[in-house]
Write a protein that holds these residues in place. Structure first.
Motif, PDB file in Angstrom:
ATOM      1  N   ASP A 126      27.045 -20.705   2.597  1.00  9.50           N
ATOM      2  CA  ASP A 126      25.955 -19.925   1.855  1.00  9.50           C
ATOM      3  C   ASP A 126      24.676 -19.900   2.852  1.00  9.50           C
ATOM      4  O   ASP A 126      23.910 -18.921   2.806  1.00  9.50           O
TER       5      ASP A 126
ATOM      6  N   THR B 239      29.949  -5.791   7.166  1.00  8.68           N
ATOM      7  CA  THR B 239      30.625  -6.836   6.302  1.00  8.68           C
ATOM      8  C   THR B 239      32.075  -6.439   5.940  1.00  8.68           C
ATOM      9  O   THR B 239      32.323  -5.406   5.833  1.00  8.68           O
TER      10      THR B 239
ATOM     11  N   ASP C 103      27.927  -9.703   9.114  1.00  5.40           N
ATOM     12  CA  ASP C 103      28.283 -10.563   8.218  1.00  5.40           C
ATOM     13  C   ASP C 103      29.740 -11.202   8.804  1.00  5.40           C
ATOM     14  O   ASP C 103      30.797 -10.356   8.777  1.00  5.40           O
TER      15      ASP C 103
ATOM     16  N   LYS D  30      21.035 -12.107   4.987  1.00  4.90           N
ATOM     17  CA  LYS D  30      20.560 -11.180   4.048  1.00  4.90           C
ATOM     18  C   LYS D  30      18.954 -10.882   4.093  1.00  4.90           C
ATOM     19  O   LYS D  30      18.581  -9.928   3.901  1.00  4.90           O
TER      20      LYS D  30
ATOM     21  N   LEU E  28      28.802 -10.371   0.392  1.00  8.05           N
ATOM     22  CA  LEU E  28      27.652  -9.296   0.290  1.00  8.05           C
ATOM     23  C   LEU E  28      27.663  -8.233  -0.368  1.00  8.05           C
ATOM     24  O   LEU E  28      26.738  -7.158  -0.335  1.00  8.05           O
TER      25      LEU E  28
ATOM     26  N   THR F 297      24.720 -17.147   5.452  1.00  5.67           N
ATOM     27  CA  THR F 297      24.816 -15.707   4.658  1.00  5.67           C
ATOM     28  C   THR F 297      23.597 -15.284   4.072  1.00  5.67           C
ATOM     29  O   THR F 297      22.878 -14.164   4.013  1.00  5.67           O
TER      30      THR F 297
END
Length: 791
Positions: free
Chosen positions: A634, A654, A629, A641, A660, A637
């Motif tokens: 957004d 990360t 990460d 995820k 996260l 990300t």
């Protein structure tokens, strides 16, 4: 819990956890006396339902002064959790109860029919400017001196669609003759309308048509709220736009009328937002819920800080020049029709043309001084910067000693240049009148720079020099239109007014509410939390502040919690990424030991640079996918995820300061273990960080502890809190650094709440494999947590 608790009818589930019941009772008790509950509850223990139940109980109690619940959260995932829990409450109310009304607040870009469909020359980028311009013109058409009424405008727009329908025109979305929003037909065409050559918004005209002249604005809402329960943004758009009314205006009308309002910190702490939209909620009949309250201090600090950019100064200077020139040209005998407009507006205000000129000169000189200081800084720090400006990085130029409060250099420069009290204090008034003049002269839908610059300039002069730190921020960018030898090609520079101590701003805002709950999985130590959020000040003024701390009540045999006595992962100890230092090897080996186990594993590092190093090393040594990460938007990300959750076990590396490691729901099999490497204390080299530490030293006695260490430990605790979210989940939680394991001079073990100190037993690095093997075999791990079963 007694099943006949007064609030049991509005609790969304059959039976609460014991800690939930205790928390609900405590929140109600605090609110009865106009106070607040500071609640730390472990992840997955039902804090959202707890807070909603307590607030709705107060709102529904006929003897209570509360009329609504105002939920604030900094994480979108948590916003959705409040929406879901409110739906659960409504689904399980007794048959004779009316649904609890609710509303989620969003921005104009999310609810404007034109922006959502990219029609009418309006998109998500220009919606704010276009909306304000369209509203202004619509109001002018129907206001005093206008040529029509709101009803006539709305009818005119509807008749255009009727005519198209009669002529057999098609209907549908983009590229057709009828505007549909999310599949809902509206009464208008896909474009804005015109009346006698003036463009207007038919949706806003429709809202004004329904708005009573002297009545409650909620009467303009074109649908019945009482039986609907919670209205999410999508439903709001369909209901309002389908009826021909402006969804954003309808949302504003609903704000004081619903029982539960769900928003974010902006809606309570941003001066612009509260001044124009949510101000009605800031009063004693509101029960406030601050979720993720460990983030309250840093988020509000950003909201109550301010800055004015170089480009804004340029634009404001040009705008004020545009105001001054017609008058001066007219005085020189060069007749200009615009001069009469300017003079008329100035006559209606208390601003003179000389004041506009003086403020314009001030802005021009401020920009020149900014240029001089940035150039001198770069010549001193990077003498070769002109040869390759691409190598420049973000920077900060302090305007005073960060560790010694005093008057900043720009204020001193202004005084020496003859810019006294009046030019600073009159800047907002000058900006406001300039905006009105330019709107009348140019009529364009655009946001003017002068009003915002004026407000910031005034704040720079008005705010003290102990709480606020002033600096020049240099943000890397690239602008080919600037000369090759100018720093403006590589930087966006800003005069920054940074609030080091937002505790008073937070406390003053909380004081406007009637009471409520501030909650998170990581509030401890409570004494620090009370100080930095202003709760201690409220308690001293007579408002009660209750505290509750609830650890995990899920079966302790389902989790292994370890504080591994590895070398301290500090900047000095670990060396640079790529160096095979003893510290790096120890943390890498321990992380491999955990990450190699089955299932998804989260590895949190102090920053993104260290995350890149760890991800690279793990990729070479593990026989499972490793995801990295990085600081991104957004969408990226969310995609990362989704990749992590899909398929077989993976490792996600990360930064502990990223998005996260908190607010994300890793329920079920989504996460089997989390490893935290080091204590994520931010770099103290930045001047504003040193200024914060100095300010906290002065206010609280130990600035490093209060401003840096405690927030860093909370970040680590947030990351490990992702693992266990329910009574049937199993997982491993590892704090990897001697500072978590030992009570040393620089240790952080004391900042863990007592129940976590008991549970995270120290182990040596050579015992880590043994502990993990024993847990996997199903033996009782090293955990010594609460043995109380779940309800």
């Amino acid at each position: 819990m007694s099943t006949d608790a007064p609030w049991s009818d509005v609790f969304g589930h059959e039976t609460p956890y014991p800690e939930q019941a205790e928390g609900i009772d405590a929140a109600i008790e605090a609110a009865r006396d106009g106070g607040f509950l500071a609640l730390e509850g472990a992840c997955g223990t039902g804090k959202t339902m707890l807070a909603l139940t307590a607030g709705i109980d107060r709102v529904r109690d006929p003897d209570s002064p509360f009329e609504r619940v105002f939920v604030l959260t900094s994480v979108k995932q948590q916003l959705r959790q409040f929406e879901d829990d409110l739906e659960t409450i409504n689904a399980n109310l007794p048959d004779d109860y009316r649904p609890v009304s609710g509303l989620t607040l969003v921005g104009k870009a999310d609810v404007c029919p034109y922006a959502r469909e990219n029609r009418g020359g309006i998109d998500r980028e220009n919606v704010y400017d276009r909306c304000e311009g369209l509203r202004e013109r619509t109001r002018n058409l129907v206001g005093d001196g206008g040529t029509t009424t709101a009803g006539a405008l709305a009818s005119e727009a509807r008749s255009q669609q009727v005519g198209l329908a009669d002529s057999g025109a098609s209907s549908g979305g983009a590229g057709t003759d009828f505007l549909e929003v999310d599949g809902e037909a509206t009464p208008y065409r896909p474009d804005t309308e015109e009346h006698e050559g003036t463009e207007f918004c038919p949706f806003y005209a429709g809202f004004l048509e329904d708005l009573p002249e002297d009545g409650d604005p909620v009467e303009a809402v074109p649908f019945d709220l009482t039986s609907r329960g919670h209205v999410d943004p999508g439903e709001l758009v369909r209901l309002a736009a389908g009826a021909g009314s402006c969804p954003h205006s309808v949302m504003g009308a609903l704000v004081p009328a619903v029982e539960v309002v769900i928003g974010n910190y902006y809606h309570a702490f941003d001066p612009t937002t509260t001044g124009t939209f949510t101000g009605a909620l800031l009063e004693e009949s509101t029960f406030v819920v601050c979720d993720e309250a460990h983030m309250l201090e840093p988020r509000v600090r950003d909201l109550v800080s301010d800055a004015v950019a170089d480009r804004s100064l340029r634009d404001a200077t040009n705008e004020l020049t545009r105001v001054v020139q017609p008058v001066r040209f007219d005085e020189e005998g060069r007749h200009n029709d615009d001069a009469e407009v300017v003079r008329a507006e100035l006559a209606d205000s208390d601003v003179s043309i000389e004041e506009v000129e003086r403020v314009r000169e001030f802005y021009e000189d401020l920009r020149g001084e900014l240029d001089r200081r940035v150039t001198a800084h770069l010549d001193r720090e990077r003498p070769d910067w002109r040869a390759d400006p691409n190598r420049l990085e973000d920077a900060e130029i302090p305007l005073r000693d960060p560790e010694s409060p005093g008057v900043d250099e720009i204020s001193e420069w202004a005084s020496e240049e003859g810019y006294g009290d009046r030019v600073w204090s009159r800047a907002p008034a000058v900006g406001a009148v300039a905006e009105r003049i330019l709107q009348e002269l140019e009529g364009e839908d655009q946001q003017r720079a002068a009003p915002g610059v004026g407000r910031t300039v005034s704040a720079w002069y008005r705010e003290d020099h102990e709480t606020f730190f002033r600096a020049i921020d240099l943000e890397r960018t690239w602008d080919e239109t600037e000369p090759p030898d100018s720093w403006r090609r590589a930087y966006n520079a800003r005069y920054a007014l940074f609030n080091c101590l937002p505790s008073r701003a937070i406390g003053d805002r909380l004081d406007e509410f009637g009471g409520g709950v501030l909650m998170s999985a990581t509030l401890e130590p409570m004494d620090v939390f009370r100080e930095v959020t202003g709760l201690e000040h409220l308690a001293e003024s007579g408002r009660p502040v209750l505290e509750r701390t609830h650890g995990l009540t899920f079966p302790p045999e389902n989790r292994e919690s370890l504080a591994v006595d590895a070398p301290k992962f500090t900047h000095d100890n670990r060396g640079q990424p790529g160096e095979e230092t003893e510290t790096r090897l120890a943390h890498l080996d321990a992380s491999i030991e955990v990450a190699a186990r089955p299932g998804n594993v989260l590895v949190g590092m102090p920053n993104y640079a260290e995350a890149r190093w760890m991800a690279g090393e793990l990729s070479e040594r593990l026989d499972k996918p490793v995801l990295l990460d990085e600081s991104s938007g957004d969408r990226v990300t969310e995609s990362l995820k989704d990749d992590f959750f899909a398929g077989d076990g993976k490792v996600l590396v990360t930064s502990l300061r990223g998005t996260l490691t908190e607010g994300v729901d890793y329920r079920g099999d989504r996460l089997h273990a989390a490893v935290v490497c080091g204590v994520p204390i931010i770099n103290t080299a930045r001047p504003r960080t040193r200024a914060v530490v100095a300010a906290y030293d002065e206010r609280f006695g130990d600035g490093f502890e209060t401003a840096l260490t405690v927030p860093a430990v909370r970040k680590a605790r947030q990351a490990i809190g992702r693992v266990i979210r329910g009574s049937d989940e199993r997982g491993v939680r590892v704090l990897l650094d001697a500072r978590y394991a030992r009570d040393t001079w620089d240790g952080v073990r004391e900042y863990l709440p007592e129940h976590e100190r008991e549970e995270f037993q120290p182990v040596s690095t050579d015992m880590l494999e043994f502990a993990l093997d024993r847990f996997e075999r199903g033996d009782r791990g090293t955990s010594k947590g609460d043995d109380q079963p779940t309800s």
